[in-house]
Write a protein that holds these residues in place. Sequence first.
Motif, PDB file in Angstrom:
ATOM      1  N   MET A 325      -5.174   0.065  -9.858  1.00 46.12           N
ATOM      2  CA  MET A 325      -5.600  -1.091  -9.072  1.00 46.12           C
ATOM      3  C   MET A 325      -5.617  -0.788  -7.574  1.00 46.12           C
ATOM      4  N   ILE A 326      -4.694   0.043  -7.127  1.00 45.88           N
ATOM      5  CA  ILE A 326      -4.687   0.434  -5.711  1.00 45.88           C
ATOM      6  C   ILE A 326      -5.966   1.196  -5.373  1.00 45.88           C
ATOM      7  N   LEU A 327      -6.352   2.117  -6.260  1.00 44.48           N
ATOM      8  CA  LEU A 327      -7.588   2.878  -6.045  1.00 44.48           C
ATOM      9  C   LEU A 327      -8.816   1.968  -6.088  1.00 44.48           C
ATOM     10  N   GLU A 328      -8.836   1.067  -7.064  1.00 42.73           N
ATOM     11  CA  GLU A 328      -9.958   0.124  -7.172  1.00 42.73           C
ATOM     12  C   GLU A 328     -10.029  -0.769  -5.933  1.00 42.73           C
ATOM     13  N   GLY A 329      -8.857  -1.201  -5.477  1.00 39.87           N
ATOM     14  CA  GLY A 329      -8.806  -2.073  -4.310  1.00 39.87           C
ATOM     15  C   GLY A 329      -9.321  -1.394  -3.059  1.00 39.87           C
ATOM     16  N   GLU A 330      -8.965  -0.132  -2.882  1.00 36.27           N
ATOM     17  CA  GLU A 330      -9.432   0.617  -1.711  1.00 36.27           C
ATOM     18  C   GLU A 330     -10.952   0.703  -1.693  1.00 36.27           C
ATOM     19  N   LYS A 332     -12.928  -1.434  -2.728  1.00 38.28           N
ATOM     20  CA  LYS A 332     -13.472  -2.758  -2.412  1.00 38.28           C
ATOM     21  C   LYS A 332     -13.005  -3.265  -1.053  1.00 38.28           C
ATOM     22  N   GLY A 333     -12.416  -2.363  -0.255  1.00 39.20           N
ATOM     23  CA  GLY A 333     -12.009  -2.738   1.093  1.00 39.20           C
ATOM     24  C   GLY A 333     -10.704  -3.500   1.167  1.00 39.20           C
ATOM     25  N   LEU A 334      -9.868  -3.393   0.143  1.00 35.62           N
ATOM     26  CA  LEU A 334      -8.583  -4.093   0.116  1.00 35.62           C
ATOM     27  C   LEU A 334      -7.457  -3.105   0.426  1.00 35.62           C
ATOM     28  N   SER A 335      -6.543  -3.518   1.266  1.00 34.39           N
ATOM     29  CA  SER A 335      -5.448  -2.627   1.656  1.00 34.39           C
ATOM     30  C   SER A 335      -4.469  -2.427   0.506  1.00 34.39           C
ATOM     31  N   GLU A 336      -3.792  -1.285   0.527  1.00 33.21           N
ATOM     32  CA  GLU A 336      -2.800  -1.000  -0.510  1.00 33.21           C
ATOM     33  C   GLU A 336      -1.692  -2.047  -0.502  1.00 33.21           C
ATOM     34  N   GLU A 337      -1.286  -2.466   0.687  1.00 25.66           N
ATOM     35  CA  GLU A 337      -0.222  -3.466   0.808  1.00 25.66           C
ATOM     36  C   GLU A 337      -0.607  -4.768   0.108  1.00 25.66           C
ATOM     37  N   PHE A 338      -1.835  -5.195   0.336  1.00 23.56           N
ATOM     38  CA  PHE A 338      -2.295  -6.439  -0.281  1.00 23.56           C
ATOM     39  C   PHE A 338      -2.353  -6.315  -1.797  1.00 23.56           C
ATOM     40  N   VAL A 339      -2.910  -5.194  -2.282  1.00 22.67           N
ATOM     41  CA  VAL A 339      -3.034  -4.996  -3.728  1.00 22.67           C
ATOM     42  C   VAL A 339      -1.654  -4.960  -4.382  1.00 22.67           C
ATOM     43  N   LEU A 340      -0.708  -4.275  -3.739  1.00 15.85           N
ATOM     44  CA  LEU A 340       0.650  -4.205  -4.284  1.00 15.85           C
ATOM     45  C   LEU A 340       1.277  -5.588  -4.394  1.00 15.85           C
ATOM     46  N   LYS A 341       1.187  -6.360  -3.312  1.00  8.80           N
ATOM     47  CA  LYS A 341       1.784  -7.700  -3.319  1.00  8.80           C
ATOM     48  C   LYS A 341       1.135  -8.586  -4.376  1.00  8.80           C
TER      49      LYS A 341
END
Length: 360
Positions: A325-330, A332-341
């Motif tokens: 999900m962290i890789l997918e989020g990146e 899509k322009g989403l920060s790792e911090e946001f995806v983790l939370k």
Amino acid sequence: MKNTKELRTWLDDMNLPHPLVIAGPCSAETEEQVLKIAHELKDSDVNYYRAGIWKPRTRPGNFEGVGALGLGWLKKVKEETGMKTCTEVANAAHCKLAIENDVDLLWIGARSTVSPFIMQEIADALQGTDKIVLVKNPVNPDLALWLGGIERLYTAGIKNLGAIHRGFSTYEKTKYRNIPEWQLAIEFQNKFPDLPLICDPSHITGNREMIQEVSQTALDLNFDGLMIETHFDPDNAWSDAAQQVTPDTLKQIMQDLRIKKETNTEVAYQSSLDNLRAQINVADNQLLETLGKRMKVADQIGALKKEKNVAVLQSKRWNEILGNMILEGEQKGLSEEFVLKMFKAIHQESINHQEKIING
């Protein structure tokens, strides 16, 4: 078919001070009923008087319309009130009869749009007509199928075209009769911003109490008009009673709607902002629906683990999901911090659901 300003010429030429309004009964039941409703609407914002002449029903045995007899009633509506008329067509014979009886606007229903064979038959029957033809979305959320139907009409030389968003069928139980899937309508607008798009809140809601709310959402998303089923005695209507409103209620709905007008830079900005916020509201609602579905799956997993006496937390599986999900989020322009939370919160809620089932 390309997007051009000419696609909305028929609507712009009307020079309306308000959104296009199509209203009238779900079904033409009797001549008296058709004329009574028309007279109650003639001094309102209604631009086209609608009445279903042929009614395709989900199951046989229900009222399926009065047929060609009702076209004569629509003629009387024009003669007595001056209102333009419209009805649904589903085959070549319907098209021929509607044109012969000078119906001004035709729409093609969701059950017809879903079939390229039917759409081609209608396109051939209407070839070159100057009548306005509106195409409802297919019952299933398929943008290509919807656009494909419109393109068949355009290729047949029909230039006065538009679309009607009436929601999509679903096997899930929701507050809507047909879920709006606003994001799909937004994608439609992005592809063809100049093709008039009308909202049918009656079929989306299936409930007259929700029509105001859905109509406002549609206008906030820059829809060009509304199609609202209207009856002087909705509770005793022969079809779709729950979603029809009285003429007085329709007038009140139109009065209460917040309609934006782009008259200067400040208003244009506010209109754009409202549109973007409406899109965010739609996306947020879709997020909640998706999360709700995810938790239902978590409940099923909890029941399975309880049956097999398996622990709730599967650390290896969780770490794999988080990494992916962290890789997918990146991407899509989403920060790792946001995806983790976000996924930690989702994961914890899933654990809570499973523990409740296992320990319940």
